[in-house]
Motif scaffolding. Structure first.
Motif, mmCIF file in Angstrom:
data_model
loop_
_atom_site.group_PDB
_atom_site.id
_atom_site.type_symbol
_atom_site.label_atom_id
_atom_site.label_comp_id
_atom_site.label_asym_id
_atom_site.label_seq_id
_atom_site.Cartn_x
_atom_site.Cartn_y
_atom_site.Cartn_z
ATOM 1 N N VAL A 19 32.444 33.971 38.999
ATOM 2 C CA VAL A 19 33.748 34.549 38.652
ATOM 3 C C VAL A 19 34.438 33.632 37.645
ATOM 4 O O VAL A 19 34.238 32.414 37.666
ATOM 5 N N THR A 20 35.213 34.240 36.761
ATOM 6 C CA THR A 20 35.953 33.470 35.759
ATOM 7 C C THR A 20 37.436 33.773 35.865
ATOM 8 O O THR A 20 37.841 34.943 35.849
ATOM 9 N N ILE A 79 33.541 29.742 38.187
ATOM 10 C CA ILE A 79 33.009 29.282 39.471
ATOM 11 C C ILE A 79 31.665 29.973 39.668
ATOM 12 O O ILE A 79 31.602 31.210 39.730
ATOM 13 N N SER A 80 30.628 29.178 39.737
ATOM 14 C CA SER A 80 29.275 29.717 39.935
ATOM 15 C C SER A 80 28.904 29.644 41.403
ATOM 16 O O SER A 80 29.413 28.786 42.140
ATOM 17 N N ASP A 81 28.007 30.543 41.826
ATOM 18 C CA ASP A 81 27.519 30.523 43.207
ATOM 19 C C ASP A 81 28.704 30.434 44.177
ATOM 20 O O ASP A 81 28.790 29.533 45.016
ATOM 21 N N SER A 82 29.613 31.378 44.059
ATOM 22 C CA SER A 82 30.848 31.354 44.848
ATOM 23 C C SER A 82 30.565 31.242 46.344
ATOM 24 O O SER A 82 29.622 31.858 46.867
ATOM 25 N N GLN A 83 31.401 30.449 47.005
ATOM 26 C CA GLN A 83 31.269 30.252 48.438
ATOM 27 C C GLN A 83 32.547 30.697 49.148
ATOM 28 O O GLN A 83 33.621 30.733 48.526
ATOM 29 N N LEU A 84 32.406 31.015 50.424
ATOM 30 C CA LEU A 84 33.575 31.484 51.177
ATOM 31 C C LEU A 84 34.713 30.463 51.126
ATOM 32 O O LEU A 84 35.886 30.823 51.088
ATOM 33 N N GLY A 85 34.353 29.196 51.091
ATOM 34 C CA GLY A 85 35.372 28.139 51.042
ATOM 35 C C GLY A 85 36.112 28.051 49.719
ATOM 36 O O GLY A 85 37.074 27.296 49.603
ATOM 37 N N GLY A 112 49.495 31.236 39.044
ATOM 38 C CA GLY A 112 48.469 31.226 40.081
ATOM 39 C C GLY A 112 47.666 32.509 40.120
ATOM 40 O O GLY A 112 48.155 33.592 39.778
ATOM 41 N N THR A 113 46.397 32.380 40.531
ATOM 42 C CA THR A 113 45.501 33.519 40.755
ATOM 43 C C THR A 113 44.922 33.389 42.144
ATOM 44 O O THR A 113 44.349 32.341 42.491
ATOM 45 N N ILE A 114 45.100 34.429 42.941
ATOM 46 C CA ILE A 114 44.524 34.417 44.292
ATOM 47 C C ILE A 114 43.074 34.883 44.178
ATOM 48 O O ILE A 114 42.805 35.996 43.713
ATOM 49 N N LEU A 115 42.163 34.022 44.580
ATOM 50 C CA LEU A 115 40.735 34.366 44.566
ATOM 51 C C LEU A 115 40.256 34.571 45.992
ATOM 52 O O LEU A 115 40.450 33.706 46.847
ATOM 53 N N THR A 116 39.614 35.704 46.215
ATOM 54 C CA THR A 116 39.010 35.997 47.517
ATOM 55 C C THR A 116 37.513 36.120 47.340
ATOM 56 O O THR A 116 37.052 36.894 46.491
ATOM 57 N N VAL A 117 36.771 35.357 48.118
ATOM 58 C CA VAL A 117 35.315 35.445 48.103
ATOM 59 C C VAL A 117 34.888 36.236 49.336
ATOM 60 O O VAL A 117 35.186 35.848 50.469
ATOM 61 N N HIS A 118 34.173 37.325 49.084
ATOM 62 C CA HIS A 118 33.725 38.212 50.175
ATOM 63 C C HIS A 118 32.286 37.913 50.564
ATOM 64 O O HIS A 118 31.446 37.657 49.696
#
Lengths: 119, 115
Positions: A19-20, A79-85, A112-118
Motif C-alpha cells: 500500500v502507498t 508499505i510492503s508485505d503489510s502486516q496486521l500490526g 493523517g491517514t488511517i490505515l487498516t490491514v485486513h
C-alpha cells in the motif's frame, strides 16, 4: 509557512499486500527533513522513516520505503508485505532545518491517514 | 528504559481547575516540545525549549505555561481549565546536530478530559 497535506483520510489493504500513502508539502525552504510517524490505537507516536531533503536517494527501513520527489514536493510512503500490526494512523511531517528562527524545530504534521490491514 | 515519559497518562478534571503534566527524557537531548492532538487527531506544536530557553511559543492561551527546570524536563501547567482543553498532549525531544534539530521522539501522550 509550511503546510503538509495528506489527501487520503482512510486506506485499507489486505495482509501481505503493498500500500502507498500519499503526502505533499509546501515550503520555500531548501533544507529540511520529512518524516512518517505511525500512531497505533495505543496512541504512541512512533517514528517510521526519515528523509533528508539534501539526499536524492529514497530512504528505506525494512518493509517501509519512501518516494521522495523534491521538485514536486511529494513524499509518499510505501508499505510492503503489510502486516496486521501496521494498522494505525500515519502522519506525514515536515521540519525546517537551520540555526534559528521561529520555525526552528517546528514539526508540521499532515491530517493523517488511517490505515487498516485486513487478514 | 522509557526514552520520553509523561505523567499522568490520563487526567480527568473539572472546568476551572489547575493541572500539570510532567515530561522527562533520558536521551540526553537538549530540546523538548509540547504538542496538542485534538479530537480530529490533528497535531500542532505548542511550545519548544532548547537548553531551558523558550524558542517556540505558538498562539496558545496564556493559561498554558511551560516550565523547564533542566534540559531533561519540560512540564506543562494549565490554569483555569476549559472544556476545549480536552485533548491528548504529547511531549517530544530532539538533539541539536550539525544540521539543526533532528528527529523528534515522542512520549506516550497524556489524555486530558475536562468535564
Amino acid at each position: 509557512a509550511q503546510t503538509v497535506t495528506q489527501s487520503q483520510p482512510e486506506m485499507s489493504v489486505q495482509e501481505a499486500e503493498t500500500v502507498t500513502l500519499s503526502c505533499t508539502y509546501d515550503t520555500s525552504e531548501n533544507n529540511y527533513y520529512l518524516f512518517w510517524y505511525k500512531q497505533p490505537p495505543s496512541r504512541q507516536m512512533i517514528l517510521v522513516i526519515r528523509q533528508e531533503a539534501y539526499k536524492q536517494q529514497n530512504a528505506t527501513e525494512n518493509r517501509f520505503s519512501v518516494n521522495f520527489q523534491k521538485a514536486a514536493k511529494s513524499f509518499s510512503l510505501k508499505i510492503s508485505d503489510s502486516q496486521l500490526g501496521d494498522t494505525a494512523m500515519y502522519f506525514c511531517a515536515f521540519v525546517s532545518l537551520g540555526t534559528g528562527g521561529t520555525s526552528y524545530g517546528k514539526l508540521t504534521f499532515g491530517q493523517g491517514t488511517i490505515l487498516t490491514v485486513h487478514p | 528504559d522509557t526514552a520520553v515519559s509523561q505523567t499522568p497518562k490520563y487526567l480527568v478534571t473539572q472546568m476551572g481547575n489547575d493541572k500539570s503534566i510532567k515530561c522527562e527524557q533520558n536521551l540526553g537531548h537538549d530540546t523538548m516540545y509540547w504538542y496538542k492532538q485534538d479530537s480530529k487527531k490533528f497535531l500542532k506544536i505548542m511550545f519548544s525549549y532548547n537548553n531551558k530557553e523558550l524558542i517556540i511559543n505558538e498562539t496558545v492561551p496564556n493559561r498554558f505555561s511551560p516550565k523547564s527546570p533542566d534540559k531533561a524536563h519540560l512540564n506543562l501547567h494549565i490554569n483555569s481549565l476549559e472544556l476545549g482543553d480536552s485533548a491528548v498532549y504529547f511531549c517530544a525531544s530532539s538533539h541539536e546536530g550539525l544540521a539543526g534539530l533532528e528527529t523528534q521522539y515522542f512520549g506516550p501522550g497524556t489524555r486530558l478530559l475536562v468535564l
